[in-house]
Design a protein around this motif. Structure first.
Motif, mmCIF file in Angstrom:
data_model
loop_
_atom_site.group_PDB
_atom_site.id
_atom_site.type_symbol
_atom_site.label_atom_id
_atom_site.label_comp_id
_atom_site.label_asym_id
_atom_site.label_seq_id
_atom_site.Cartn_x
_atom_site.Cartn_y
_atom_site.Cartn_z
ATOM 1 N N ASP A 258 -28.517 31.487 -2.158
ATOM 2 C CA ASP A 258 -27.271 31.857 -1.489
ATOM 3 C C ASP A 258 -26.272 32.513 -2.451
ATOM 4 N N PHE A 259 -25.119 31.884 -2.618
ATOM 5 C CA PHE A 259 -24.057 32.476 -3.422
ATOM 6 C C PHE A 259 -23.931 31.863 -4.815
ATOM 7 N N GLU A 260 -25.000 31.275 -5.318
ATOM 8 C CA GLU A 260 -24.957 30.710 -6.667
ATOM 9 C C GLU A 260 -24.861 31.837 -7.698
ATOM 10 N N VAL A 261 -24.330 31.481 -8.846
ATOM 11 C CA VAL A 261 -24.184 32.443 -9.941
ATOM 12 C C VAL A 261 -25.558 32.897 -10.419
ATOM 13 N N ARG A 262 -25.700 34.184 -10.616
ATOM 14 C CA ARG A 262 -26.918 34.764 -11.189
ATOM 15 C C ARG A 262 -26.605 35.174 -12.621
ATOM 16 N N TYR A 263 -27.420 34.724 -13.536
ATOM 17 C CA TYR A 263 -27.184 34.953 -14.954
ATOM 18 C C TYR A 263 -28.023 36.123 -15.452
ATOM 19 N N TRP A 264 -27.461 36.889 -16.367
ATOM 20 C CA TRP A 264 -28.105 38.072 -16.929
ATOM 21 C C TRP A 264 -28.248 37.918 -18.441
ATOM 22 N N THR A 265 -29.279 38.532 -19.009
ATOM 23 C CA THR A 265 -29.346 38.661 -20.467
ATOM 24 C C THR A 265 -28.628 39.957 -20.830
ATOM 25 N N VAL A 266 -28.251 40.072 -22.079
ATOM 26 C CA VAL A 266 -27.607 41.303 -22.555
ATOM 27 C C VAL A 266 -28.544 42.488 -22.315
ATOM 28 N N ARG A 267 -29.802 42.321 -22.612
ATOM 29 C CA ARG A 267 -30.778 43.399 -22.438
ATOM 30 C C ARG A 267 -30.891 43.811 -20.964
ATOM 31 N N GLU A 268 -30.907 42.844 -20.044
ATOM 32 C CA GLU A 268 -30.984 43.156 -18.618
ATOM 33 C C GLU A 268 -29.758 43.943 -18.157
ATOM 34 N N LEU A 269 -28.591 43.556 -18.628
ATOM 35 C CA LEU A 269 -27.372 44.271 -18.253
ATOM 36 C C LEU A 269 -27.399 45.712 -18.734
ATOM 37 N N ILE A 270 -27.727 45.897 -20.006
ATOM 38 C CA ILE A 270 -27.789 47.254 -20.566
ATOM 39 C C ILE A 270 -28.790 48.091 -19.786
ATOM 40 N N SER A 271 -29.969 47.556 -19.563
ATOM 41 C CA SER A 271 -31.025 48.280 -18.854
ATOM 42 C C SER A 271 -30.582 48.676 -17.442
ATOM 43 N N ALA A 272 -30.044 47.735 -16.694
ATOM 44 C CA ALA A 272 -29.638 48.007 -15.315
ATOM 45 C C ALA A 272 -28.527 49.056 -15.241
ATOM 46 N N PHE A 273 -27.530 48.918 -16.084
ATOM 47 C CA PHE A 273 -26.409 49.853 -16.037
ATOM 48 C C PHE A 273 -26.784 51.234 -16.567
ATOM 49 N N GLU A 274 -27.609 51.288 -17.614
ATOM 50 C CA GLU A 274 -28.017 52.595 -18.124
ATOM 51 C C GLU A 274 -28.910 53.324 -17.133
ATOM 52 N N GLU A 275 -29.743 52.590 -16.425
ATOM 53 C CA GLU A 275 -30.617 53.207 -15.431
ATOM 54 C C GLU A 275 -29.812 53.790 -14.267
ATOM 55 N N GLU A 276 -28.794 53.066 -13.813
ATOM 56 C CA GLU A 276 -28.024 53.490 -12.642
ATOM 57 C C GLU A 276 -26.838 54.394 -12.961
ATOM 58 N N LEU B 115 -19.426 38.403 -19.843
ATOM 59 C CA LEU B 115 -19.579 39.725 -20.456
ATOM 60 C C LEU B 115 -19.105 40.790 -19.480
ATOM 61 N N TYR B 116 -18.764 41.955 -20.025
ATOM 62 C CA TYR B 116 -18.549 43.100 -19.150
ATOM 63 C C TYR B 116 -19.231 44.310 -19.748
ATOM 64 N N VAL B 117 -19.499 45.260 -18.895
ATOM 65 C CA VAL B 117 -20.248 46.447 -19.281
ATOM 66 C C VAL B 117 -19.340 47.657 -19.141
ATOM 67 N N SER B 118 -19.357 48.505 -20.150
ATOM 68 C CA SER B 118 -18.659 49.785 -20.088
ATOM 69 C C SER B 118 -19.732 50.865 -20.088
ATOM 70 N N SER B 119 -19.704 51.715 -19.065
ATOM 71 C CA SER B 119 -20.751 52.737 -18.907
ATOM 72 C C SER B 119 -20.117 54.103 -18.738
ATOM 73 N N ASN B 120 -20.866 55.115 -19.162
ATOM 74 C CA ASN B 120 -20.484 56.510 -18.960
ATOM 75 C C ASN B 120 -21.495 57.153 -18.046
ATOM 76 N N ARG B 121 -21.000 57.826 -17.021
ATOM 77 C CA ARG B 121 -21.880 58.467 -16.044
ATOM 78 C C ARG B 121 -22.777 59.506 -16.703
ATOM 79 N N LYS B 122 -24.042 59.515 -16.266
ATOM 80 C CA LYS B 122 -24.997 60.511 -16.741
ATOM 81 C C LYS B 122 -24.493 61.897 -16.356
ATOM 82 N N GLN B 123 -24.727 62.855 -17.213
ATOM 83 C CA GLN B 123 -24.334 64.247 -16.906
ATOM 84 C C GLN B 123 -25.429 64.956 -16.169
#
Length: 104
Positions: free
Chosen positions: A23-41, A96-104
């Motif tokens: 349901d609405f339980e907290v989902r935990y991320w590793t640093v690597r998972e965050l970087i991968s997900a945000f860089e991909e998207e 943690l928070y993620v700072s991303s730059n949009r792909k060109q």
């Protein structure tokens, strides 16, 4: 974002027996998972620390807290600032928070 290896985050995962989330339980991320997900998207991304010992301890909120919690928030802020130059501290931060730059 909650870090899977954060000090307090680990405590909460132990309490629920490291089972899969529901349901609405907290989902935990590793640093690597965050970087991968945000860089991909989005594009090139960096991780920064929001805080320790909680998912969002903010110094600006200290005046609303009981005195016994204020030292924890100040300690979190000191660790957050230290993590800017001693990057391994990000791996034990709770929030943690993620700072991303949009792909060109």
């Amino acid at each position: 974002m909650p870090n899977v290896f954060g000090i307090r985050c680990l405590y909460h995962q132990v309490r629920r027996g490291f089972r899969d989330t529901r349901d609405f339980e907290v989902r935990y991320w590793t640093v690597r998972e965050l970087i991968s997900a945000f860089e991909e998207e989005i594009g090139p991304s960096q991780i920064f620390v929001d805080g320790y010992f909680s998912l969002n301890p903010q110094v600006s909120d200290v005046r609303f807290m009981p005195v016994r919690y204020r030292a924890i928030v100040h300690m979190s802020e000191a660790l957050r600032k230290t993590s800017d130059w001693f990057r391994p501290l990000i791996y034990i931060a709770d929030s943690l928070y993620v700072s991303s730059n949009r792909k060109q």
